[in-house]
Design a protein around this motif. Sequence first.
Motif, PDB file in Angstrom:
ATOM      1  N   TYR A 122       0.836  -1.207   0.000  1.00 20.48           N
ATOM      2  CA  TYR A 122       0.000   0.000   0.000  1.00 20.48           C
ATOM      3  C   TYR A 122       0.872   1.258   0.000  1.00 20.48           C
ATOM      4  O   TYR A 122       0.600   2.219  -0.731  1.00 20.48           O
ATOM      5  CB  TYR A 122      -0.923  -0.011   1.220  1.00 20.48           C
ATOM      6  CG  TYR A 122      -1.663   1.284   1.446  1.00 20.48           C
ATOM      7  CD1 TYR A 122      -2.710   1.665   0.609  1.00 20.48           C
ATOM      8  CD2 TYR A 122      -1.315   2.129   2.501  1.00 20.48           C
ATOM      9  CE1 TYR A 122      -3.390   2.854   0.814  1.00 20.48           C
ATOM     10  CE2 TYR A 122      -1.988   3.319   2.706  1.00 20.48           C
ATOM     11  CZ  TYR A 122      -3.025   3.683   1.866  1.00 20.48           C
ATOM     12  OH  TYR A 122      -3.685   4.871   2.076  1.00 20.48           O
ATOM     13  N   TYR A 125       2.273   1.746  -3.390  1.00 23.28           N
ATOM     14  CA  TYR A 125       1.208   2.177  -4.297  1.00 23.28           C
ATOM     15  C   TYR A 125       0.987   3.686  -4.187  1.00 23.28           C
ATOM     16  O   TYR A 125       0.913   4.393  -5.199  1.00 23.28           O
ATOM     17  CB  TYR A 125      -0.084   1.421  -3.971  1.00 23.28           C
ATOM     18  CG  TYR A 125      -1.327   2.059  -4.531  1.00 23.28           C
ATOM     19  CD1 TYR A 125      -1.624   1.987  -5.888  1.00 23.28           C
ATOM     20  CD2 TYR A 125      -2.205   2.770  -3.687  1.00 23.28           C
ATOM     21  CE1 TYR A 125      -2.772   2.596  -6.400  1.00 23.28           C
ATOM     22  CE2 TYR A 125      -3.347   3.372  -4.187  1.00 23.28           C
ATOM     23  CZ  TYR A 125      -3.619   3.283  -5.549  1.00 23.28           C
ATOM     24  OH  TYR A 125      -4.748   3.890  -6.055  1.00 23.28           O
ATOM     25  N   SER A 218      -2.406  -3.425  -5.859  1.00 19.20           N
ATOM     26  CA  SER A 218      -1.384  -2.385  -5.674  1.00 19.20           C
ATOM     27  C   SER A 218      -0.284  -2.498  -6.727  1.00 19.20           C
ATOM     28  O   SER A 218       0.080  -1.512  -7.380  1.00 19.20           O
ATOM     29  CB  SER A 218      -0.763  -2.489  -4.274  1.00 19.20           C
ATOM     30  OG  SER A 218      -1.730  -2.273  -3.273  1.00 19.20           O
TER      31      SER A 218
END
Length: 314
Positions: A122, A125, A218
């Motif tokens: 995450y 991303y 992601s």
Amino acid sequence: MSSTSTIYNVTSDLSLQGFDLPPEKAIVAFVFAALNYIIILFCNSFLLFTIINNKGLHEPMYILLLNLPINDLIGSTCLLPHVMRELLFDTRTMPFSICITQAFFIHVYAVSVVFILTAMAYDRYVAICQPMRYTTIMSKLHLTKIISLVWLTNLTLMAILFILLLRLPRCRSYLTHPYCDNPSLLQLVCADTTINNLYGLLITALCQVLTVGLILYSYLQILIACFRNKSSDTRSKALQTCGTHLVVFVLFECLGLFTIISYRIKDISPHLRKFIAVSAMILPPTMNPIIYGLRTKEIRVKGIKFFRRKVFVS
């Protein structure tokens, strides 16, 4: 008679299957396990202290990474000292309370790996797909919430799992496994384990679907962003970082899958089953700091400087 037997077994030590190695091979295996544990302790501690002692690495990506060596030390310490003791002294008994503790932290370790890697995916991303908003999204407060969510969710799920286990009466004391975990402890129970099995499957399904789904999403978005980026240097750096995360994730998932399959195949060699089960617990903690240390330039450079300063200057 059965009641007395049950009370006796509940309060007695558990017997583990062990590795069934001749003395000369047991000594070789002990030396290998001891060296492996020393490598795990050194490499993970080195990665830990490198990140903690370098302010340049006090960024969200490295702070999230900091949780990985902590978790690896938890997992390996739950298993390897027990394995070394069994190999050296041929002791195949363990108090029930210690067995439960070992099983609890082994499951905490396994779930934490995928949760931490999901949090790291995450972070990458946001950094690559939304670079202008990165400092706002990955603020100290948000980072603290992510790390707290990783550990508190994991500990809560595992606490419920083992509360459900401890409520059941136990009428057996022999584990057909080299270490304690929830599936092997459930085999000792002489009551209906449907609720336990359903809850265990629910945790596994939710963790796998959520974490694998978020990681795949992601990295798919990251790949799209990288190929849209005209800067070859930025693209190369992003792919290298994400490639490192994916190697660690795929390694852990494959070892976990092999372990689950080995439980289901009845004709598999007991020695191979034990080897796969132990490998799934010791290979990731061994490989993770080496992979991150070698493939992440910032950690590699600052780690070498930190090591030289501590060893040669002092």
